[in-house]
Scaffold this motif. Structure first.
Motif, mmCIF file in Angstrom:
data_model
loop_
_atom_site.group_PDB
_atom_site.id
_atom_site.type_symbol
_atom_site.label_atom_id
_atom_site.label_comp_id
_atom_site.label_asym_id
_atom_site.label_seq_id
_atom_site.Cartn_x
_atom_site.Cartn_y
_atom_site.Cartn_z
ATOM 1 N N HIS A 84 -7.216 28.536 -8.299
ATOM 2 C CA HIS A 84 -8.437 28.475 -7.481
ATOM 3 C C HIS A 84 -8.065 28.085 -6.047
ATOM 4 N N HIS A 86 -8.747 29.183 -1.582
ATOM 5 C CA HIS A 86 -9.497 29.943 -0.548
ATOM 6 C C HIS A 86 -8.621 30.015 0.718
ATOM 7 N N HIS A 254 -18.281 28.787 -9.247
ATOM 8 C CA HIS A 254 -18.193 27.419 -8.721
ATOM 9 C C HIS A 254 -19.372 26.674 -9.346
ATOM 10 N N HIS A 277 -14.696 23.397 -10.724
ATOM 11 C CA HIS A 277 -15.172 22.181 -10.054
ATOM 12 C C HIS A 277 -15.607 21.147 -11.086
ATOM 13 N N ASP A 328 -7.910 24.210 -5.134
ATOM 14 C CA ASP A 328 -9.109 24.547 -4.350
ATOM 15 C C ASP A 328 -8.753 24.618 -2.859
HETATM 16 FE FE FE Z 1 -13.562 26.497 -4.323
#
Ligand code: FE
Ligand code: NIG
Length: 432
Positions: A84, A86, A254, A277, A328
């Motif tokens: 996970h 970004h 999410h 999450h 994340d």
């Molecule tokens: Fe995320």
């Protein structure tokens, strides 16, 4: 007898993570498949034999130019899977970090014009080359910290053009770092400013226009939605994810980051590959996830960075959920590329034991990105992605806080990171 062009011998502890072809739950969630004084052989990047070093002569025959390496009692693990991240954005948000350090709240800052939309504005203005170079730098840092496979999301463009450009950046990354990158379309990361008063029209844009194009161009393997109060509702998320399924894309959510709005239940209802999450998951959500095949992905770095309570990993484990952990990595809620640090946090703050944290960072991460058949464990037929650690006891991976002792990283049996921690591109074809 197998033929091999690559052979590692004398691993003090060879953690194979071997096991059934499914995410590990219950009593299997801390099985490392350890071989003492282990060896591993591969041919053309695929593992062909794994076993005790004294059985090598009877089982492995080397090609004339094979690489043979005595790892001198060090620990070997599969390459880490960061399921996970970004990494496609422009600009960093240390100003917001400093505001939080003075007591302001993440959601509050977002309402005042910071947050995701702050990054969206800058990402839209950035050239594709700049986006690529930023993503490459961060992916390289991940590689130096042992991440050989990462899932990576778009979601800082939101408009059609920038989302497609973001996914193209992800498509091109593996040619430069050698990592496996699993691309996810996250157009539903936030409602863009131009749709503030008509969020459903934005959902329609995603469903009718962007997702079919993304699918047609083969630019994403998964679709993800930020299902959260004030962002996308359960109904909007269902609409987007059902369409994704029709288009043959995998599903991620999410879920329960700040509030439990029923996102985990939706993940289970739709058979999502993962729900991620889970900081605020209520009891019922934990039970639903535990009874399902959806991987519960915990992101303890985000809790640390936002000064929120850590996800209760032990609760998920005890109920029998399949748990993965990930960074994340993103500019707003967790600016951290290091999976070994996430392993530290999972053990120190989320109640996972050392073995569970290693399972969560390897084989369960692989299942969380749909690659359980190729990544995450060192078994015959799988890709030869592995780490050699400067350690003779695997527990030191979790024990050494915020410093990782990675000696070498191999991707498809080629060395990607040297002792000097320089990222050497393993398949550099183009000089961009
Ligand atoms: Fe995320
Ligand atoms: O996963 N939760 C939503 N998205 C990111 C945060 C993005 C940002 O603040 O830029 C996350 O934590």
């Amino acid at each position: 007898m197998v033929t091999a062009d690559f052979l590692l011998v004398h691993a003090g502890e060879l953690l194979t993570l071997a096991g059934p072809a499914a995410p590990r739950k219950g009593r299997l969630s801390d099985e490392l498949g350890m071989i003492l004084d282990g060896s591993l052989a591969s041919m053309e990047g695929r593992i062909v034999w794994v076993g005790p070093s004294d059985q090598v002569p009877d089982n492995v025959q080397l090609t004339p130019h094979a690489t043979e390496f005595d790892v001198q009692s060090k620990v070997i693990t599969p390459g880490l899977v960061d399921c996970h991240t970004h990494p496609v954005f422009s600009g960093t948000r240390q100003a917001e970090f400093a505001m939080r350090a003075r007591g302001e709240d993440y959601e509050e800052i977002a309402r005042k014009g910071g947050g995701i939309l702050n990054s969206v504005e800058r990402t839209r203005q950035a050239s594709t080359e700049d986006l690529f170079n930023t993503a490459l730098r961060h992916a390289g840092t991940m590689l130096a910290h042992g991440t050989t496979t990462l899932e990576a999301k778009s979601g800082y463009g939101l408009d059609l053009d920038t989302e497609l450009r973001s996914l193209e950046v992800l498509r091109d990354l593996p040619g430069f770092t050698g990592q496996t990158v699993v691309p996810t379309y996250l157009g539903a990361h936030e409602v863009p400013a131009e749709y503030r008063d008509e969020p459903d029209a934005y959902v329609e844009l995603i469903v009718e226009r962007v997702m079919p194009l993304v699918a047609e161009k083969g630019l994403a393997r998964f679709v993800d939605v930020f299902c959260e109060r004030g962002v996308f509702s359960v109904a909007q998320s269902r609409r987007i994810l059902q369409r994704a399924e029709e288009l043959g894309l995998g599903l991620k959510i999410h879920a329960d980051e700040f509030s439990d709005t029923g996102a985990s239940a939706l993940a289970v209802e739709l058979g999502a590959t993962s729900a991620d999450h889970l900081l605020a998951s209520g009891d019922q959500s934990v039970s639903l996830l535990a009874e399902s095949d959806t991987v519960a992905t915990l992101l303890p770095g985000t809790a640390l960075f936002l000064a929120k309570p850590f996800p209760d990993g032990r609760r998920f484990m005890d109920r029998g959920a399949a748990v993965a952990i990930a960074t994340d990595f993103n500019p707003g809620s967790c600016f951290c590329e290091s999976m070994p640090f996430i392993i530290n946090l999972a053990v120190c703050e989320c109640g996972l034991n050392v073995e569970q944290a290693l399972v969560s960072a390897t084989i369960n991460g692989a299942f969380a990105v749909g690659l359980g058949d190729a990544k995450g464990s060192l078994e015959v037929g799988k890709d030869c992605d592995l780490l050699v650690w400067n350690a003779d006891d695997y527990r030191s991976i979790a024990y050494h806080l915020a410093v990782d002792d990675i000696d070498r990283v191999y991707i498809s049996a080629k060395q990607a990171v040297s002792r000097e921690r320089k990222v050497k591109s393993v398949s550099l074809e183009d000089d961009r």
